[in-house]
Design a protein around this motif. Structure first.
Motif, PDB file in Angstrom:
ATOM      1  N   ALA A  26       0.828  -1.219   0.000  1.00 46.67           N
ATOM      2  CA  ALA A  26       0.000   0.000   0.000  1.00 46.67           C
ATOM      3  C   ALA A  26       0.858   1.262   0.000  1.00 46.67           C
ATOM      4  CB  ALA A  26      -0.921   0.001   1.220  1.00 46.67           C
ATOM      5  N   ARG A  27       2.093   1.136   0.504  1.00 45.83           N
ATOM      6  CA  ARG A  27       2.950   2.323   0.589  1.00 45.83           C
ATOM      7  C   ARG A  27       3.327   2.857  -0.785  1.00 45.83           C
ATOM      8  NH1 ARG A  27       7.186  -0.325   4.620  1.00 45.83           N
ATOM      9  NH2 ARG A  27       6.890  -1.923   3.022  1.00 45.83           N
ATOM     10  N   ASN A  28       3.226   2.001  -1.807  1.00 46.82           N
ATOM     11  CA  ASN A  28       3.506   2.486  -3.158  1.00 46.82           C
ATOM     12  C   ASN A  28       2.373   3.363  -3.682  1.00 46.82           C
ATOM     13  OD1 ASN A  28       5.942   1.173  -3.292  1.00 46.82           O
ATOM     14  ND2 ASN A  28       5.007  -0.736  -4.021  1.00 46.82           N
ATOM     15  N   PHE A  29       1.246   3.339  -2.994  1.00 52.48           N
ATOM     16  CA  PHE A  29       0.084   4.078  -3.513  1.00 52.48           C
ATOM     17  C   PHE A  29      -0.359   5.208  -2.593  1.00 52.48           C
ATOM     18  CE2 PHE A  29       0.080  -0.181  -5.293  1.00 52.48           C
ATOM     19  CZ  PHE A  29       0.130   0.158  -6.637  1.00 52.48           C
ATOM     20  N   ILE A  30      -0.447   4.932  -1.305  1.00 51.81           N
ATOM     21  CA  ILE A  30      -0.919   5.970  -0.385  1.00 51.81           C
ATOM     22  C   ILE A  30       0.254   6.910  -0.075  1.00 51.81           C
ATOM     23  CG2 ILE A  30      -1.935   6.460   1.879  1.00 51.81           C
ATOM     24  CD1 ILE A  30      -3.898   4.841   0.299  1.00 51.81           C
ATOM     25  N   GLN A  31       0.196   8.085  -0.683  1.00 50.28           N
ATOM     26  CA  GLN A  31       1.287   9.038  -0.482  1.00 50.28           C
ATOM     27  C   GLN A  31       0.850  10.112   0.498  1.00 50.28           C
ATOM     28  OE1 GLN A  31       3.031   9.853  -4.560  1.00 50.28           O
ATOM     29  NE2 GLN A  31       1.517   8.278  -5.027  1.00 50.28           N
ATOM     30  N   THR A  32       1.709  10.363   1.484  1.00 53.25           N
ATOM     31  CA  THR A  32       1.342  11.313   2.538  1.00 53.25           C
ATOM     32  C   THR A  32       2.471  12.326   2.732  1.00 53.25           C
ATOM     33  OG1 THR A  32       2.402  10.184   4.404  1.00 53.25           O
ATOM     34  CG2 THR A  32       0.225   9.385   3.766  1.00 53.25           C
ATOM     35  N   ASP A  33       2.196  13.307   3.568  1.00 50.13           N
ATOM     36  CA  ASP A  33       3.278  14.189   3.982  1.00 50.13           C
ATOM     37  C   ASP A  33       4.089  13.466   5.070  1.00 50.13           C
ATOM     38  OD1 ASP A  33       1.793  14.295   6.286  1.00 50.13           O
ATOM     39  OD2 ASP A  33       1.305  16.426   6.145  1.00 50.13           O
ATOM     40  N   SER A  34       5.024  14.168   5.694  1.00 52.09           N
ATOM     41  CA  SER A  34       5.889  13.498   6.669  1.00 52.09           C
ATOM     42  C   SER A  34       5.409  13.700   8.105  1.00 52.09           C
ATOM     43  CB  SER A  34       7.323  14.001   6.519  1.00 52.09           C
ATOM     44  OG  SER A  34       7.752  13.796   5.207  1.00 52.09           O
ATOM     45  N   ASN A  35       4.125  13.883   8.268  1.00 54.97           N
ATOM     46  CA  ASN A  35       3.552  14.009   9.596  1.00 54.97           C
ATOM     47  C   ASN A  35       3.358  12.589  10.145  1.00 54.97           C
ATOM     48  OD1 ASN A  35       2.414  15.413  11.764  1.00 54.97           O
ATOM     49  ND2 ASN A  35       0.342  15.183  10.941  1.00 54.97           N
ATOM     50  N   PHE A  36       4.435  12.040  10.695  1.00 53.97           N
ATOM     51  CA  PHE A  36       4.417  10.646  11.119  1.00 53.97           C
ATOM     52  C   PHE A  36       3.305  10.378  12.145  1.00 53.97           C
ATOM     53  CE2 PHE A  36       8.749  11.431   9.665  1.00 53.97           C
ATOM     54  CZ  PHE A  36       8.824  10.468   8.674  1.00 53.97           C
ATOM     55  N   ARG A  37       2.770   9.200  12.101  1.00 57.06           N
ATOM     56  CA  ARG A  37       1.681   8.708  12.965  1.00 57.06           C
ATOM     57  C   ARG A  37       0.332   9.340  12.662  1.00 57.06           C
ATOM     58  NH1 ARG A  37       3.451   8.154  19.138  1.00 57.06           N
ATOM     59  NH2 ARG A  37       1.557   6.908  19.141  1.00 57.06           N
ATOM     60  N   GLU A  38       0.304  10.313  11.763  1.00 56.04           N
ATOM     61  CA  GLU A  38      -0.963  10.988  11.453  1.00 56.04           C
ATOM     62  C   GLU A  38      -0.802  11.581  10.062  1.00 56.04           C
ATOM     63  OE1 GLU A  38      -4.519  11.212  12.882  1.00 56.04           O
ATOM     64  OE2 GLU A  38      -3.151  10.985  14.578  1.00 56.04           O
TER      65      GLU A  38
ATOM     66  N   GLY B 150      -4.033  -1.867   5.165  1.00 57.74           N
ATOM     67  CA  GLY B 150      -4.615  -0.617   5.618  1.00 57.74           C
ATOM     68  C   GLY B 150      -3.564   0.151   6.397  1.00 57.74           C
ATOM     69  N   PHE B 151      -3.879   1.407   6.753  1.00 52.91           N
ATOM     70  CA  PHE B 151      -3.129   2.113   7.790  1.00 52.91           C
ATOM     71  C   PHE B 151      -1.797   2.707   7.359  1.00 52.91           C
ATOM     72  CE2 PHE B 151      -0.657   1.102  11.959  1.00 52.91           C
ATOM     73  CZ  PHE B 151      -1.000   2.288  12.592  1.00 52.91           C
ATOM     74  N   ILE B 152      -1.150   2.123   6.328  1.00 55.99           N
ATOM     75  CA  ILE B 152       0.217   2.567   6.051  1.00 55.99           C
ATOM     76  C   ILE B 152       0.335   3.314   4.720  1.00 55.99           C
ATOM     77  CG2 ILE B 152       1.192   0.734   7.454  1.00 55.99           C
ATOM     78  CD1 ILE B 152       2.054  -0.740   4.973  1.00 55.99           C
ATOM     79  N   GLY B 153       1.301   4.209   4.673  1.00 61.16           N
ATOM     80  CA  GLY B 153       1.585   4.969   3.463  1.00 61.16           C
ATOM     81  C   GLY B 153       3.063   5.321   3.438  1.00 61.16           C
TER      82      GLY B 153
ATOM     83  N   ASN C 221       9.974   7.288   3.390  1.00 64.46           N
ATOM     84  CA  ASN C 221       9.769   6.786   4.751  1.00 64.46           C
ATOM     85  C   ASN C 221       8.344   6.287   4.905  1.00 64.46           C
ATOM     86  OD1 ASN C 221      12.325   7.583   5.858  1.00 64.46           O
ATOM     87  ND2 ASN C 221      11.570   9.697   5.750  1.00 64.46           N
ATOM     88  N   THR C 222       8.198   5.215   5.681  1.00 63.09           N
ATOM     89  CA  THR C 222       6.844   4.726   5.962  1.00 63.09           C
ATOM     90  C   THR C 222       6.136   5.716   6.876  1.00 63.09           C
ATOM     91  OG1 THR C 222       7.576   2.434   5.790  1.00 63.09           O
ATOM     92  CG2 THR C 222       5.534   2.832   7.000  1.00 63.09           C
ATOM     93  N   THR C 223       4.872   5.960   6.573  1.00 58.95           N
ATOM     94  CA  THR C 223       4.043   6.802   7.449  1.00 58.95           C
ATOM     95  C   THR C 223       2.787   5.998   7.788  1.00 58.95           C
ATOM     96  OG1 THR C 223       2.969   7.751   5.517  1.00 58.95           O
ATOM     97  CG2 THR C 223       4.829   8.981   6.424  1.00 58.95           C
ATOM     98  N   THR C 224       2.049   6.443   8.790  1.00 60.17           N
ATOM     99  CA  THR C 224       0.755   5.806   9.051  1.00 60.17           C
ATOM    100  C   THR C 224      -0.321   6.880   9.181  1.00 60.17           C
ATOM    101  OG1 THR C 224       1.069   5.760  11.442  1.00 60.17           O
ATOM    102  CG2 THR C 224       1.754   3.796  10.220  1.00 60.17           C
ATOM    103  N   LEU C 225      -1.550   6.417   9.131  1.00 60.66           N
ATOM    104  CA  LEU C 225      -2.689   7.350   9.079  1.00 60.66           C
ATOM    105  C   LEU C 225      -3.338   7.541  10.439  1.00 60.66           C
ATOM    106  CD1 LEU C 225      -4.268   5.848   5.828  1.00 60.66           C
ATOM    107  CD2 LEU C 225      -2.756   7.836   5.992  1.00 60.66           C
ATOM    108  N   GLY C 226      -2.705   7.063  11.500  1.00 59.63           N
ATOM    109  CA  GLY C 226      -3.308   7.152  12.830  1.00 59.63           C
ATOM    110  C   GLY C 226      -3.913   5.812  13.214  1.00 59.63           C
ATOM    111  N   ARG C 227      -3.898   5.489  14.503  1.00 52.73           N
ATOM    112  CA  ARG C 227      -4.419   4.199  14.969  1.00 52.73           C
ATOM    113  C   ARG C 227      -5.820   3.978  14.429  1.00 52.73           C
ATOM    114  NH1 ARG C 227      -2.402   0.794  19.003  1.00 52.73           N
ATOM    115  NH2 ARG C 227      -3.850  -0.601  17.959  1.00 52.73           N
ATOM    116  N   GLU C 228      -6.098   2.761  14.127  1.00 57.10           N
ATOM    117  CA  GLU C 228      -7.392   2.350  13.556  1.00 57.10           C
ATOM    118  C   GLU C 228      -7.623   2.964  12.174  1.00 57.10           C
ATOM    119  OE1 GLU C 228      -8.805  -0.015  15.170  1.00 57.10           O
ATOM    120  OE2 GLU C 228      -7.518   0.251  16.923  1.00 57.10           O
TER     121      GLU C 228
END
Ligand code: ASP
Ligand code: MG
Length: 421
Positions: free
Chosen positions: A146-158, A187-190, A196-203
Motif C-alpha cells: 500500500a505504501r507504493n500508492f498511499i502518499q502522505t506528507d511526513s507528519n508521522f503517525r498521522e 490498511g493504515f500505512i503509506g 519513509n513509511t508513514t501511518t494514518l493514525g491508529r485504527e
C-alpha cells in the motif's frame, strides 16, 4: 468495483482467516480490492516494540520479535500445510527486516518516525499470510504494498494524504491490476516523499479503504466487523443497544467525530464526496444485513450513546485574571495544535477555558509545561466523556455512570456532551 476492509479481529487466528477466505471466495468474479489490518492485537505488540527500541532494551526487543514470529508462524502453519511453501521464508524475510529496523543505530530519528517504521510490520505480515493462504486455496489474488500508492506528507503517525498524487498512481498503476484479479493490500500505512513509511493514525485502515475507494471510483466499501453493524450504543455497555439500518453521511460524520468507535472519523468524507456507499457488515453473520451509510438514509430517530473513557479534563485560566478572549484562546489553541493534544469537547467562560482530551500523558505534560508560564492549569484525569446524540430525555445519563460527577455539560446541535469524573 468493490473495496472490502477486514480489521484485526477478523484475522486474529487461522479460523478467522479461513472465514475471510470464505467471504472473498464469493466475490471472485468481481473487481475487488481487499484491505487488511494487522492480525489480532499485534499493533499493540508492535507499540511495545517501539517502546523497547526507544528505551534501548535489547532483550525486550528480542523477546517481542520472537513473540511476533511465534504468533504469525503459528497461523501460517495452521493454514498452509506444506513446510516448503514460500510463506515461511516470506515471513522470515519480513521479520528479519523488522529486526534490522530496531537494531540499526540512528543518528537522529524522532519517536514518531521510528514508530511508523516499526508499526507497519503488523499489516505487512498479516497481508502476506492472508494472500498466500488464499492463493493456496486457488483464489486468484495479488499482493501489493500500500505504501507504493498511499502518499502522505511526513507528519508521522498521522500522515496527511496527498490526494492528487495518490489518485494518479492508484488509477494508473493499481486499477489495471484490479481489472485482472482480486488485489490485497494493507490498511493504515503509506509513504512520504523521502520514502519513509508513514501511518494514518491508529485504527486508520477504514480510512485507507475510503482513500482507495475514492481514487478508484469504487461502487461501495464494506467494512467487515465483529458486530452486526453500527449500533446506537456499545452493546457491551447497553443491553438494549440496537443496530441502525442506515445513516446518512453527515450524521455518520458527526457520530464518528463524537467517537462512535465503529466508524473511523476520517473515513466518511472521501466516500461522501463521491457518493460511495459504506456498508458495515458482520463477518460472523455474513448474510445478515448490516448498516448502510449513504446520502439517502433518513435522519436518525434513535438516541445514540457514545462513551469515551480515559479522558483528561484541563481547565486553563490566566495568571493575571485577564479574560479568556481571542488573544488567550489563540495562544491556548496554538499549544494544543503544537503538542498534538486533540480536543474532544471544549467550553469557555470569562476567565477559564476547559477542554476534554484523550489522556496522552506525554503530550499533555509537554503542553502544560509550555503554557505554565502564563496560565494556571488544573488537570482532572480518569474522566469519561458521554455524548448523547439525538438526546430525547432530560436526564439520560445511563445508570452505570450515575455515581459520577458532571464536570462539564454542553449541548450543541444534536449532541449533548457530558464530562464525568
Ligand atoms: N492495525 C492498526 C491499528 O490497530 C490499524 C487498524 O487496525 O485500523 O491501529
Ligand atoms: Mg486494528
Amino acid at each position: 468495483m468493490k473495496v472490502f476492509k477486514f480489521g484485526g479481529a477478523s484475522v486474529k487466528d487461522a479460523d478467522a482467516v479461513r472465514n475471510v477466505g470464505h467471504i472473498i471466495a464469493q466475490y471472485t468474479g468481481e473487481k475487488l480490492l481487499v484491505i487488511i489490518s494487522a492480525m489480532g492485537k499485534n499493533t499493540n505488540k508492535l507499540e511495545e516494540l517501539v517502546e523497547a527500541f526507544w528505551k534501548n532494551e535489547t532483550e525486550k526487543k528480542q523477546q517481542i520479535i520472537q513473540e511476533l514470529k511465534d504468533f504469525h508462524f503459528k497461523i501460517a502453519n495452521d493454514l498452509i500445510a506444506d513446510p516448503k511453501h514460500h510463506i515461511f521464508s516470506d515471513l522470515e524475510d519480513l521479520l528479519m527486516e523488522l529486526e534490522c529496523v530496531v537494531e540499526k543505530k540512528y543518528n537522529n530519528v524522532s519517536y514518531d518516525e521510528i514508530y511508523d517504521g516499526i508499526i507497519c510490520y503488523g499489516e505487512l505480515l498479516s497481508t502476506k499470510i492472508v494472500c498466500d493462504y488464499l492463493q493456496s486455496i486457488d483464489t486468484k489474488i495479488k499482493w501489493v504494498d500500500a505504501r507504493n500508492f498511499i502518499q502522505t506528507d511526513s507528519n508521522f503517525r498521522e500522515g496527511r494524504v496527498k490526494w492528487a498524487e495518490t489518485e494518479e498512481t492508484v488509477k494508473r498503476i493499481l486499477k489495471p491490476y484490479i481489472d485482472r484479479s482480486i488485489v490485497i493490500t494493507q490498511g493504515f500505512i503509506g509513504r512520504d516523499e523521502h520514502n519513509n513509511t508513514t501511518t494514518l493514525g491508529r485504527e486508520g485502515s477504514d480510512y485507507s479503504a475510503a482513500i482507495f475507494a475514492y481514487c478508484l471510483d469504487a461502487h461501495d466499501v464494506t467494512i467487515w466487523k465483529d458486530v452486526a453493524g453500527v449500533m446506537n450504543a456499545d452493546p457491551k455497555q447497553f443491553a438494549e443497544a440496537v443496530k441502525l439500518e442506515s445513516i446518512n453521511y453527515n450524521q455518520a460524520i458527526e457520530l464518528a467525530y463524537y467517537g462512535a468507535s465503529v466508524i473511523h472519523p476520517k473515513t466518511i468524507q472521501p466516500l461522501k464526496s463521491k457518493n460511495i456507499q459504506l456498508n458495515v457488515n458482520s463477518f460472523i453473520n455474513i448474510n445478515a444485513i448490516g448498516t448502510a451509510v449513504n446520502n439517502t438514509a433518513p435522519a436518525l430517530t434513535k438516541e445514540c450513546y457514545i462513551i469515551k473513557d480515559k479522558q483528561t479534563l484541563l481547565s486553563i485560566s490566566t495568571k493575571n485574571y485577564s479574560f479568556i478572549a481571542e488573544d488567550n484562546l489563540s495562544a491556548i489553541f496554538d499549544a494544543f495544535a503544537k503538542f498534538k493534544v486533540r480536543i474532544n469537547v471544549m467550553q469557555n467562560s470569562a476567565i477559564s477555558f476547559s477542554a476534554c482530551c484523550d489522556t496522552k500523558e506525554d503530550k499533555i505534560n509537554e503542553m502544560i509545561k509550555a503554557l505554565a508560564e502564563e496560565y494556571i492549569i488544573e488537570r482532572q484525569t480518569d474522566c469519561t466523556l458521554l455524548t448523547i446524540y439525538n438526546a430525547k430525555k432530560e436526564n439520560a445519563i445511563p445508570g452505570f455512570l450515575n455515581t459520577k460527577k458532571v464536570m462539564l455539560n454542553q449541548e450543541l446541535g444534536m449532541a449533548r456532551q457530558l464530562v464525568l469524573a
